[in-house]
Scaffold this motif. Sequence first.
Motif, PDB file in Angstrom:
ATOM      1  N   VAL A   6       0.871  -1.173   0.000  1.00 47.84           N
ATOM      2  CA  VAL A   6       0.000   0.000   0.000  1.00 47.84           C
ATOM      3  C   VAL A   6       0.908   1.223   0.000  1.00 47.84           C
ATOM      4  O   VAL A   6       1.652   1.443   0.964  1.00 47.84           O
ATOM      5  CB  VAL A   6      -0.938   0.014   1.226  1.00 47.84           C
ATOM      6  CG1 VAL A   6      -1.743   1.304   1.272  1.00 47.84           C
ATOM      7  CG2 VAL A   6      -1.871  -1.191   1.206  1.00 47.84           C
ATOM      8  N   CYS A   7       0.870   2.002  -1.065  1.00 46.91           N
ATOM      9  CA  CYS A   7       1.833   3.101  -1.158  1.00 46.91           C
ATOM     10  C   CYS A   7       1.261   4.264  -1.939  1.00 46.91           C
ATOM     11  O   CYS A   7       0.314   4.121  -2.722  1.00 46.91           O
ATOM     12  CB  CYS A   7       3.137   2.620  -1.812  1.00 46.91           C
ATOM     13  SG  CYS A   7       2.965   2.065  -3.523  1.00 46.91           S
ATOM     14  N   GLU A   8       1.869   5.427  -1.707  1.00 51.08           N
ATOM     15  CA  GLU A   8       1.580   6.618  -2.492  1.00 51.08           C
ATOM     16  C   GLU A   8       2.874   7.405  -2.643  1.00 51.08           C
ATOM     17  O   GLU A   8       3.641   7.545  -1.677  1.00 51.08           O
ATOM     18  CB  GLU A   8       0.502   7.475  -1.820  1.00 51.08           C
ATOM     19  CG  GLU A   8       0.116   8.690  -2.662  1.00 51.08           C
ATOM     20  CD  GLU A   8      -1.098   9.425  -2.106  1.00 51.08           C
ATOM     21  OE1 GLU A   8      -2.146   8.778  -1.939  1.00 51.08           O
ATOM     22  OE2 GLU A   8      -0.974  10.630  -1.831  1.00 51.08           O
ATOM     23  N   PHE A   9       3.107   7.891  -3.848  1.00 50.95           N
ATOM     24  CA  PHE A   9       4.309   8.694  -4.098  1.00 50.95           C
ATOM     25  C   PHE A   9       4.071   9.539  -5.342  1.00 50.95           C
ATOM     26  O   PHE A   9       2.949   9.599  -5.854  1.00 50.95           O
ATOM     27  CB  PHE A   9       5.558   7.806  -4.212  1.00 50.95           C
ATOM     28  CG  PHE A   9       5.514   6.750  -5.311  1.00 50.95           C
ATOM     29  CD1 PHE A   9       6.224   6.933  -6.477  1.00 50.95           C
ATOM     30  CD2 PHE A   9       4.795   5.575  -5.139  1.00 50.95           C
ATOM     31  CE1 PHE A   9       6.208   5.968  -7.478  1.00 50.95           C
ATOM     32  CE2 PHE A   9       4.770   4.604  -6.127  1.00 50.95           C
ATOM     33  CZ  PHE A   9       5.475   4.801  -7.308  1.00 50.95           C
ATOM     34  N   GLY A  10       5.104  10.207  -5.814  1.00 48.43           N
ATOM     35  CA  GLY A  10       4.949  11.124  -6.920  1.00 48.43           C
ATOM     36  C   GLY A  10       4.608  10.433  -8.224  1.00 48.43           C
ATOM     37  O   GLY A  10       5.234   9.441  -8.597  1.00 48.43           O
ATOM     38  N   ALA A  11       3.616  10.971  -8.936  1.00 50.75           N
ATOM     39  CA  ALA A  11       3.211  10.427 -10.230  1.00 50.75           C
ATOM     40  C   ALA A  11       3.846  11.228 -11.357  1.00 50.75           C
ATOM     41  O   ALA A  11       4.447  12.291 -11.146  1.00 50.75           O
ATOM     42  CB  ALA A  11       1.682  10.463 -10.356  1.00 50.75           C
ATOM     43  N   ARG A  12       3.682  10.716 -12.554  1.00 51.77           N
ATOM     44  CA  ARG A  12       4.161  11.412 -13.760  1.00 51.77           C
ATOM     45  C   ARG A  12       3.680  12.866 -13.745  1.00 51.77           C
ATOM     46  O   ARG A  12       2.501  13.141 -13.532  1.00 51.77           O
ATOM     47  CB  ARG A  12       3.608  10.690 -14.991  1.00 51.77           C
ATOM     48  CG  ARG A  12       3.913  11.356 -16.320  1.00 51.77           C
ATOM     49  CD  ARG A  12       3.232  10.608 -17.444  1.00 51.77           C
ATOM     50  NE  ARG A  12       1.796  10.435 -17.177  1.00 51.77           N
ATOM     51  CZ  ARG A  12       0.984   9.701 -17.951  1.00 51.77           C
ATOM     52  NH1 ARG A  12       1.461   9.064 -18.997  1.00 51.77           N
ATOM     53  NH2 ARG A  12      -0.305   9.612 -17.656  1.00 51.77           N
ATOM     54  N   GLY A  13       4.602  13.795 -13.920  1.00 54.08           N
ATOM     55  CA  GLY A  13       4.262  15.209 -13.921  1.00 54.08           C
ATOM     56  C   GLY A  13       4.295  15.867 -12.559  1.00 54.08           C
ATOM     57  O   GLY A  13       4.031  17.071 -12.454  1.00 54.08           O
ATOM     58  N   ASN A  14       4.633  15.109 -11.520  1.00 56.86           N
ATOM     59  CA  ASN A  14       4.677  15.680 -10.171  1.00 56.86           C
ATOM     60  C   ASN A  14       5.658  16.858 -10.101  1.00 56.86           C
ATOM     61  O   ASN A  14       6.753  16.780 -10.646  1.00 56.86           O
ATOM     62  CB  ASN A  14       5.101  14.598  -9.177  1.00 56.86           C
ATOM     63  CG  ASN A  14       5.006  15.058  -7.742  1.00 56.86           C
ATOM     64  OD1 ASN A  14       3.982  15.569  -7.303  1.00 56.86           O
ATOM     65  ND2 ASN A  14       6.092  14.876  -6.997  1.00 56.86           N
ATOM     66  N   ILE A  15       5.253  17.907  -9.435  1.00 59.41           N
ATOM     67  CA  ILE A  15       6.017  19.160  -9.307  1.00 59.41           C
ATOM     68  C   ILE A  15       6.676  19.563 -10.631  1.00 59.41           C
ATOM     69  O   ILE A  15       7.812  20.022 -10.654  1.00 59.41           O
ATOM     70  CB  ILE A  15       7.041  19.121  -8.149  1.00 59.41           C
ATOM     71  CG1 ILE A  15       8.017  17.933  -8.250  1.00 59.41           C
ATOM     72  CG2 ILE A  15       6.326  19.106  -6.804  1.00 59.41           C
ATOM     73  CD1 ILE A  15       9.183  17.998  -7.260  1.00 59.41           C
ATOM     74  N   GLY A  16       5.945  19.401 -11.714  1.00 58.61           N
ATOM     75  CA  GLY A  16       6.520  19.685 -13.030  1.00 58.61           C
ATOM     76  C   GLY A  16       6.932  21.139 -13.195  1.00 58.61           C
ATOM     77  O   GLY A  16       8.021  21.430 -13.692  1.00 58.61           O
ATOM     78  N   ARG A  17       6.081  22.075 -12.787  1.00 57.44           N
ATOM     79  CA  ARG A  17       6.424  23.494 -12.909  1.00 57.44           C
ATOM     80  C   ARG A  17       7.563  23.853 -11.967  1.00 57.44           C
ATOM     81  O   ARG A  17       8.475  24.608 -12.344  1.00 57.44           O
ATOM     82  CB  ARG A  17       5.200  24.353 -12.602  1.00 57.44           C
ATOM     83  CG  ARG A  17       4.090  24.258 -13.630  1.00 57.44           C
ATOM     84  CD  ARG A  17       2.871  25.076 -13.213  1.00 57.44           C
ATOM     85  NE  ARG A  17       1.809  24.977 -14.194  1.00 57.44           N
ATOM     86  CZ  ARG A  17       0.610  25.520 -14.039  1.00 57.44           C
ATOM     87  NH1 ARG A  17       0.331  26.225 -12.950  1.00 57.44           N
ATOM     88  NH2 ARG A  17      -0.314  25.382 -14.968  1.00 57.44           N
ATOM     89  N   LEU A  18       7.513  23.307 -10.757  1.00 55.32           N
ATOM     90  CA  LEU A  18       8.578  23.582  -9.789  1.00 55.32           C
ATOM     91  C   LEU A  18       9.929  23.084 -10.289  1.00 55.32           C
ATOM     92  O   LEU A  18      10.933  23.790 -10.215  1.00 55.32           O
ATOM     93  CB  LEU A  18       8.239  22.899  -8.461  1.00 55.32           C
ATOM     94  CG  LEU A  18       7.535  23.735  -7.412  1.00 55.32           C
ATOM     95  CD1 LEU A  18       7.008  22.848  -6.295  1.00 55.32           C
ATOM     96  CD2 LEU A  18       8.487  24.772  -6.845  1.00 55.32           C
ATOM     97  N   ARG A  19       9.958  21.873 -10.808  1.00 47.51           N
ATOM     98  CA  ARG A  19      11.225  21.313 -11.283  1.00 47.51           C
ATOM     99  C   ARG A  19      11.780  22.098 -12.465  1.00 47.51           C
ATOM    100  O   ARG A  19      12.983  22.338 -12.561  1.00 47.51           O
ATOM    101  CB  ARG A  19      11.049  19.840 -11.653  1.00 47.51           C
ATOM    102  CG  ARG A  19      10.974  18.903 -10.452  1.00 47.51           C
ATOM    103  CD  ARG A  19      11.004  17.454 -10.872  1.00 47.51           C
ATOM    104  NE  ARG A  19       9.790  17.095 -11.601  1.00 47.51           N
ATOM    105  CZ  ARG A  19       9.730  16.151 -12.531  1.00 47.51           C
ATOM    106  NH1 ARG A  19      10.811  15.502 -12.899  1.00 47.51           N
ATOM    107  NH2 ARG A  19       8.583  15.864 -13.112  1.00 47.51           N
ATOM    108  N   ALA A  20      10.902  22.491 -13.376  1.00 47.94           N
ATOM    109  CA  ALA A  20      11.367  23.229 -14.554  1.00 47.94           C
ATOM    110  C   ALA A  20      11.936  24.590 -14.159  1.00 47.94           C
ATOM    111  O   ALA A  20      13.002  24.999 -14.645  1.00 47.94           O
ATOM    112  CB  ALA A  20      10.217  23.389 -15.541  1.00 47.94           C
TER     113      ALA A  20
END
Length: 255
Positions: free
Chosen positions: A123-137
């Motif tokens: 049972v897990c949750e973590f970052g998905a595709r596109g997570n913090i996309g604007r922040l990372r860019a």
Amino acid sequence: MDWDAQLYDKSHDFVAAYGGSLLGLLPDRLDFVVDLGCGTGALTGPLTAKATRVVGIDASPDMIAQARLRLPQVEFLVMDACEMPWNGCVDALFSNAALHWIEDQERLTATMARVLRPGGMLVCEFGARGNIGRLRAAFAEAFQTALGSEGLGPAYLNSERFYFPSADEYAARLARHGFSVRLAEEYDRPTPLKGGKEGLARWMSQFFAQDLDCLPPAAQENVFSAVADALRASLWDGGQWIADYRRLRVVAVKH
């Protein structure tokens, strides 16, 4: 990566708060649960109501030290998740906001399959595709500029450090390692950051620390200012920063 556990609890306790609903996906009356990437133990305590034995593991000694202070009655271990020693005896692996930090995903998935008993759950949750996309860019652009101004070159690899898969990609990975996937869903979760105008800089200080460590303090401040300028129109609501989080929630059963 070195973690500041006190800063994490003070400014980033939203991580555990949002993960609380994940606990409801675990059944009760389990024998042995491992909290993988337990951090300071904020969700490990509630797990003890669901299992006879709960062990929290994290690669950060500072996080584990804080967890032991929080819950001295619980077993916490400084441990690489890929080196979990148990074999076929864990009823459930629980993980919130941790798996995207682990570089060797094939080894991790094989290890998770090995430690779980047949019928055991992930049972897990973590970052998905596109997570913090604007922040990372925005951070990548500002950081590259800072590296150049400090004569350190243009290289920047942060975007490759995180594992942010799609639901289909991660479900296929689990299936290859003997899991039956019951749930794999992506969703947007805009996340307010504590600290008002300083919230974004505090967030970067924690989660991009491995990159920022190579810069002197003045250059770090330049990065913070440049990122804030780039994102103010999209992520500042007038009173707080809203991080563009996107999450992947998974429930899978070991064959």
